[in-house]
Design a protein around this motif. Structure first.
Motif, short mmCIF file in Angstrom:
data_model
loop_
_atom_site.label_atom_id
_atom_site.label_comp_id
_atom_site.label_asym_id
_atom_site.label_seq_id
_atom_site.Cartn_x
_atom_site.Cartn_y
_atom_site.Cartn_z
N LEU A 133 -31.64 -20.40 21.20
CA LEU A 133 -31.54 -19.18 20.23
C LEU A 133 -30.86 -17.96 20.83
O LEU A 133 -30.21 -17.41 20.30
N ARG A 134 -31.33 -17.79 22.02
CA ARG A 134 -30.88 -16.47 22.67
C ARG A 134 -29.26 -16.57 22.98
O ARG A 134 -28.55 -15.93 22.70
N LYS A 135 -28.89 -17.82 23.32
CA LYS A 135 -27.28 -17.93 23.32
C LYS A 135 -26.58 -17.98 21.97
O LYS A 135 -25.30 -17.57 21.82
N SER A 136 -27.31 -18.16 21.11
CA SER A 136 -26.77 -18.20 19.49
C SER A 136 -26.95 -16.69 19.02
O SER A 136 -26.87 -16.42 17.86
N LYS A 137 -27.38 -15.74 19.90
CA LYS A 137 -27.55 -14.26 19.61
C LYS A 137 -28.64 -14.00 18.46
O LYS A 137 -28.67 -13.29 17.81
N TRP A 138 -29.92 -14.81 18.60
CA TRP A 138 -30.98 -14.61 18.01
C TRP A 138 -31.93 -13.72 18.75
O TRP A 138 -31.66 -13.80 19.96
N GLN A 139 -32.54 -12.88 18.30
CA GLN A 139 -33.23 -11.86 18.92
C GLN A 139 -34.66 -12.18 19.06
O GLN A 139 -35.42 -12.60 17.91
N ASN A 194 -41.38 -24.18 25.36
CA ASN A 194 -40.06 -24.72 25.08
C ASN A 194 -39.04 -24.14 25.25
O ASN A 194 -38.20 -23.41 24.53
N THR A 195 -38.63 -23.95 26.72
CA THR A 195 -37.61 -23.34 27.17
C THR A 195 -36.10 -23.41 26.88
O THR A 195 -35.42 -22.65 26.73
N PRO A 196 -35.80 -24.94 26.47
CA PRO A 196 -34.52 -25.16 26.14
C PRO A 196 -34.21 -24.49 24.58
O PRO A 196 -33.38 -23.91 24.33
N ALA A 197 -35.21 -24.49 23.76
CA ALA A 197 -35.25 -24.07 22.56
C ALA A 197 -34.92 -22.57 22.49
O ALA A 197 -34.18 -21.87 21.76
N GLN A 198 -35.69 -21.89 23.40
CA GLN A 198 -35.56 -20.42 23.54
C GLN A 198 -34.19 -19.87 24.08
O GLN A 198 -33.53 -19.00 23.51
N SER A 199 -33.62 -20.52 25.12
CA SER A 199 -32.15 -20.43 25.68
C SER A 199 -31.37 -20.78 24.33
O SER A 199 -30.39 -20.01 24.17
#
Length: 145
Positions: free
Chosen positions: A122-128, A115-120
């Protein structure tokens, strides 16, 4: 945008959203077992993000009971017509600041590696990304600061 708790009246549009192939593949299929679980949940909440009196996102939360005081994002679905417009980022910010949840030190989300859209999101939202657990990528965000 504002958040409110999910209700039975929301079920028809949720079913409509999940006719979308991407939502159905990543989070579906939706069924009455899911509906019953959401309506009776006591250790979390399913929230609806509203904009101009229309639902734009659905987000599930589970309250952590462990000693690290983490709450969990169980699912997030953006209206298919609203994808790519920053709605997911806004909803993640709103839900972690929502006054209806118990205090937490951090938030955690688990994402399927495909699920690359969900990963993206979260990363854009500054989740680690903190590692892999049971085949899922674990992401965290501090509730402090």
């Amino acid at each position: 945008m504002e958040l409110r708790e999910f209700s039975l009246d929301d079920w028809p549009w949720v079913l409509d959203w999940f006719q979308d192939a991407i939502l159905n593949r990543e989070l579906g299929p939706m069924d009455t077992d899911w509906l019953d679980a959401v309506l009776t949940e006591r250790n979390g909440v399913q929230l609806v993000a509203m904009r101009d009196d229309k639902p734009v996102a659905l987000i599930g939360c589970a309250w952590g009971l462990d000693q690290d005081q983490s709450h969990y994002i169980t699912d997030i679905a953006v209206a298919p017509s609203m994808r790519g417009q920053g709605v997911g980022m806004q909803v993640l910010e709103l839900v972690t600041a929502w006054p209806g949840h118990p205090p937490a030190v951090k938030w955690t989300a688990f994402v399927n590696p495909r699920n690359t859209p969900a990963q993206s999101l979260l990363r854009k939202s500054k989740w680690q990304a903190i590692g892999v657990s049971d085949g899922m990528i674990a992401f965290e965000k501090s509730s402090v600061g």
